[in-house]
Motif scaffolding. Structure first.
Motif, PDB file in Angstrom:
ATOM      1  N   THR A 156       0.834  -1.211   0.000  1.00 57.28           N
ATOM      2  CA  THR A 156       0.000   0.000   0.000  1.00 57.28           C
ATOM      3  C   THR A 156       0.863   1.254   0.000  1.00 57.28           C
ATOM      4  O   THR A 156       0.585   2.221  -0.729  1.00 57.28           O
ATOM      5  CB  THR A 156      -0.932   0.008   1.230  1.00 57.28           C
ATOM      6  OG1 THR A 156      -1.755  -1.154   1.207  1.00 57.28           O
ATOM      7  CG2 THR A 156      -1.812   1.249   1.242  1.00 57.28           C
TER       8      THR A 156
ATOM      9  N   ASP B  65       0.904   4.180  -2.819  1.00 59.49           N
ATOM     10  CA  ASP B  65       0.508   5.545  -2.445  1.00 59.49           C
ATOM     11  C   ASP B  65       1.628   6.569  -2.599  1.00 59.49           C
ATOM     12  O   ASP B  65       1.366   7.777  -2.593  1.00 59.49           O
ATOM     13  CB  ASP B  65       0.016   5.574  -0.995  1.00 59.49           C
ATOM     14  CG  ASP B  65      -1.335   4.902  -0.826  1.00 59.49           C
ATOM     15  OD1 ASP B  65      -1.979   4.619  -1.857  1.00 59.49           O
ATOM     16  OD2 ASP B  65      -1.734   4.646   0.328  1.00 59.49           O
TER      17      ASP B  65
ATOM     18  N   LYS C 175       0.396  13.634   0.938  1.00 60.64           N
ATOM     19  CA  LYS C 175       0.171  12.187   0.858  1.00 60.64           C
ATOM     20  C   LYS C 175       1.500  11.430   0.858  1.00 60.64           C
ATOM     21  O   LYS C 175       1.671  10.431   1.570  1.00 60.64           O
ATOM     22  CB  LYS C 175      -0.634  11.851  -0.404  1.00 60.64           C
ATOM     23  CG  LYS C 175      -1.036  10.386  -0.475  1.00 60.64           C
ATOM     24  CD  LYS C 175      -1.948  10.124  -1.658  1.00 60.64           C
ATOM     25  CE  LYS C 175      -2.399   8.663  -1.688  1.00 60.64           C
ATOM     26  NZ  LYS C 175      -3.290   8.376  -2.842  1.00 60.64           N
TER      27      LYS C 175
END
Length: 859
Positions: free
Chosen positions: A389, A393, A541
């Motif tokens: 993940t 990301d 992010k």
């Protein structure tokens, strides 16, 4: 000017006003007196008639003075000149451009790099509280609310987790004297108040919608108190920064029971992030686990420790990621090598929006994102869910890197108004102006050479200053050689300064080009900054990905270095630890090896462990070690043990140590009882209780009674896993209750001395060794000898009393022979009890307990 100052000060009475005056920030009147004292600067005056007190600091060095005032609990208003003094008619216009408070600091160097700087807003309505917390520099914004029978305790628990330097509250909150007293005795933050109309539901909704959009707020709008607190918090941030704060682009509502609940006492007693001795990191769990390479990772690790998970799926995802990094040494080292070069991207995004970013900050962003492609490439080798993940990301931000690589000079000045910000080739107009300015300066150098030849004055030089512009300087001795076309401009002590018509023309060309160049470079810099602001969601992010990766790497590195194991998390109620060790103590021991211990507790057969043994033998260390191992398992960390099976725990409670709270009128014993009351009210069967020396702050009988009753209550009503250390040996009789077991700390006697073996085994200690411990502590020999004499006398007195009580008890039994014959079962039990009695060893308390038990059997 003073009139202008007074008008501004009237609006900001509770603030220190930094009033821009040329190259200085000046403070006047009372502000000047405060600044002179706190900043240790001179108190002056420019008005000989009225003697207006003044104190000033250079504007280019103002930050260090501002944050010194902030650290002392003051709030500062920055009042700037907002028009060009050259173009102003009359007094230069000034406006407040920024307000700086402890919760709204925007200078990275003034903040703890591994701790969030939260502004917390609390809205109170009767016994309901809305809480919002925002970190201005990272853009984090979270909210929750409290509706509980014990709101004060839960509010304290939340504040101890967030550790804000400033709290914004409504008048209803501020006027509660009892609450104020509680806060002042537990925290040291600035309390900022606003009237109740500042906390308005409709205006809060409108403000939040403008900041976050409807999609994020659908569920939050169901939480009235959180909405009001969040709206007031956001309003205060906008009010102080005079900006829309685009980097605060997400809001999260959290239920406090989403995480393991740790109250304020537990956080202190377990020394999670601050040591009890000096409030530092050394000697804390955070100190042990923190091998992060970045500030972002350090702050995230701190949050994980402060908020352990109770979702077993999420915990196992973290565990699996740590395990993969633990098993792949080379991947771990390659990733750490990349991360150690990164700057604090989270806070740099905050600087972007808050307007105090400079060219060197943009270089720091560039020199951070340039490592992202390599990090993403390394993460592509990972297989566990969380690391995959993170790989997906992580935005490599290649376009952001290209913009900064092509635009910003590699060694720019700190000031944005000095030029030298933009690289050659990025902007054609800048290149032209730079060429004109450069050629003009070359012409000046050539002019100096030609004029020396023409006049024969070898010391002649062409210079420049801001007041007179360019000039030709000639010493007095050479004045007879000055040509007729030289025009005198300034007389000096050692010579004269001149200009020529030709020099005037080039001066206009050069200075015009330089001025336009500075303006254009700043304009282009602002355009680049705006482009980066548009990319803040991507920057944030990726910075969050890096921070989580950094924590996982840190936990893997700590596990490898300290010989930790992966614990097995389960949904049952057992905690089974083989050869557990205290994570902090074992690292701080220098001349002694740490002795590991086993632990097995559950909510059935081994629910309450009563631990006896002398002081200094290791009871408290052992109990803390169990709590810390459980907590570490819940954040996804490996643990210091040979093996461990940990059932999910919803809360950890601790009652350890002696402390008073005299400021709120609470004695040591009162503090202890308040903490015990909180535990008994809030613990569940899924909780872990660590109780050390309950009842020792009062008389022996009172303390023993309370401790006894507490164990019975936990056993009957709560059914929680409990470690209970005590010096009341009588309590070991409770082993007759199902689920209660006795343990002791082994010691070895050598003459009058004792050796602590630090080993926890089944059984109960036969004495406390208090005098031996006092001897080890260094009490004078005469005191030790006298204590031994007094102890012998008291023991003889006790034996005499015991014999009298036993004779009386036997006579009572004999006189009731007829009755005992009627109830033969009771008769046999009582007789057997008396026959088994050793009158040479029984204590007065044991005799009392014997009589009590006989009475109970005869009822």
């Amino acid at each position: 000017m003073i009139k202008q100052y007074r008008e501004i000060k009237e609006k900001y009475k509770d603030y220190i006003v930094f009033f821009r005056l040329g190259d200085f920030y000046e403070m006047f009147f009372e502000d000047a007196h405060i600044a002179a004292k706190e900043l240790e600067i001179a108190l002056t005056s420019r008005d000989p008639e009225n003697r207006v007190p003044m104190a000033g600091v250079p504007y280019h060095a103002a930050d260090q003075y501002i944050y010194k005032l902030i650290s002392k609990g003051y709030k500062v208003v920055i009042c700037e000149q907002v028009e060009d003094p050259k173009k102003a008619k009359g007094i230069v216009k000034r406006e407040v451009v920024k307000i700086i408070t402890p919760g709204t600091i925007t200078e990275i160097n003034a903040l703890d790099e591994k701790k969030n700087n939260y502004l917390v807003c609390i809205y109170r309505e009767k016994h309901n509280f809305g809480i919002a917390a925002a970190d201005l520099m990272t853009g984090e914004f979270v909210t929750t609310e409290i509706q509980s029978p014990y709101p004060y305790q839960e509010l304290l628990d939340e504040l101890s987790k967030l550790e804000p330097p400033e709290c914004l509250v409504n008048i209803s909150f501020y006027n509660d004297e009892a609450l104020q007293k509680i806060l002042k005795t537990n925290f040291n933050f600035l309390l900022t108040t606003r009237e109740d109309d500042y906390f308005n539901l409709e205006s809060a909704k409108e403000l939040l919608l403008s900041q976050f959009g409807e999609e994020q707020l659908a569920d939050i709008f169901k939480k009235t108190y959180s909405v009001i607190a969040s709206g007031a918090c956001l309003n205060y941030l906008r009010e102080t920064q005079k900006l829309t704060l685009n980097h605060i682009n997400s809001i999260k509502y959290y239920e406090r029971n989403e995480y393991m609940v740790l109250d304020i006492s537990c956080r202190k007693n377990l020394e999670l992030t601050e040591s009890l001795a000096d409030g530092k990191r050394y000697g804390t769990l955070f100190w042990v686990l923190d091998k992060t390479e970045t500030s972002m990772g350090g702050r995230t690790l701190r949050k994980w420790i402060e908020q352990p998970l109770i979702d077993i799926i999420k915990i196992k995802e973290r565990q699996d990621a740590v395990e993969e990094l633990y098993n792949d040494y080379f991947l771990r080292q390659e990733l750490k090598e990349q991360l150690k070069n990164l700057y604090d991207l989270e806070r740099l995004t905050g600087k972007l929006v808050c307007g105090n970013v400079n060219a060197r900050d943009l270089l720091a962003i560039k020199n951070t994102v340039k490592y992202f492609p390599k990090i993403k490439e390394l993460l592509a080798r990972c297989r566990t869910k969380l690391l995959v993940t993170l790989h997906n990301d992580l935005d490599p931000l290649n376009d952001v890197y290209e913009i900064l690589e092509n635009s910003i000079n590699e060694d720019p000045p700190l000031s944005l108004k000095e030029g030298g910000l933009i690289k050659d080739g990025f902007n054609a107009d800048i290149d032209k102006l730079r060429k004109a300015a450069t050629e003009g300066k070359s012409w000046i150098a050539e002019l100096e050479r030609k004029e020396r030849e023409r006049t024969g004055i070898k010391s002649l030089k062409v210079g420049y200053n801001k007041v007179f512009g360019y000039y030709i300087e000639v010493t007095k001795a050479n004045l007879p050689l000055v040509p007729k076309d030289y025009i005198r401009k300034q007389t000096l002590a050692n010579g004269e300064r001149f200009v020529t018509e030709e020099l005037k023309e080039y001066e206009s060309l050069i200075l015009g080009a330089e001025e336009k160049l500075l303006e254009l470079e700043y304009e282009v810099f602002c355009q680049i900054r705006e482009k980066l602001i548009a990319e803040i969601p991507r920057l944030k992010k990726s910075s969050q990905v890096i921070s989580v990766l950094d924590v996982l790497l840190s936990l893997a590195e700590v596990a490898a270095c300290n010989n930790y194991v992966k614990p097995e998390l389960t949904l049952n109620d057992e905690i089974h630890i083989v050869e557990g060790r205290h994570p902090v103590v074992e690292l701080t021991l220098k001349d002694e090896m740490f002795i590991p211990n086993d632990t097995h507790i559950d909510c059935k057969d081994s629910m309450i462990s009563i631990i006896t043994g002398p002081n200094m033998a290791g009871k408290s260390t052992y109990m803390r070690q169990v709590a810390l191992i459980v907590l570490m398992a819940h954040i996804g960390s490996f643990v210091p043990a040979k093996s461990a099976q940990i059932g999910i725990v919803d809360r950890i409670f601790t009652r350890i140590g002696a402390s008073d709270n005299l400021a709120s009128g609470q004695s040591t014993f009162m503090v202890e009882m308040v903490e015990v009351a909180n535990i008994l009210k809030n613990a569940t069967s899924k909780s872990l209780l660590i109780l050390d020396e309950i009842g020792r702050g009062t008389s022996t009988y009172d303390g023993l009674s309370i401790a006894w009753a507490v164990i019975e209550y936990i056993n009957k009503h709560i059914r929680a896993k409990t470690l209970f250390a005590t010096h009341y040996h009588e309590i070991t009789q409770l082993k007759k209750l199902k689920g209660v077991k006795n343990f002791k700390v082994l010691v070895k006697e050598r003459g009058e001395d004792i050796i602590f073996l630090r080993k926890i085994v089944d059984g109960e200690a036969d004495k406390s060794y208090g005098i031996q411990v006092a001897k080890l502590a260094g009490l004078p020999k005469s005191v030790i000898l006298r204590a031994q004499q007094i102890l012998e006398e008291l023991e003889q007195h006790d034996k005499s009393n015991i014999q009298t009580e036993q004779i009386a008890a036997a006579e009572d039994v004999a006189s009731s022979e007829t009755q005992l014959n009627i109830e033969s079962i009771k008769n046999e039990q009582v007789i057997r009890l008396i026959k088994d009695l050793d009158i040479n060893t029984i204590t007065p308390l044991e005799a009392l307990n014997l009589l009590y038990s006989i009475k109970q059997k005869l009822i």
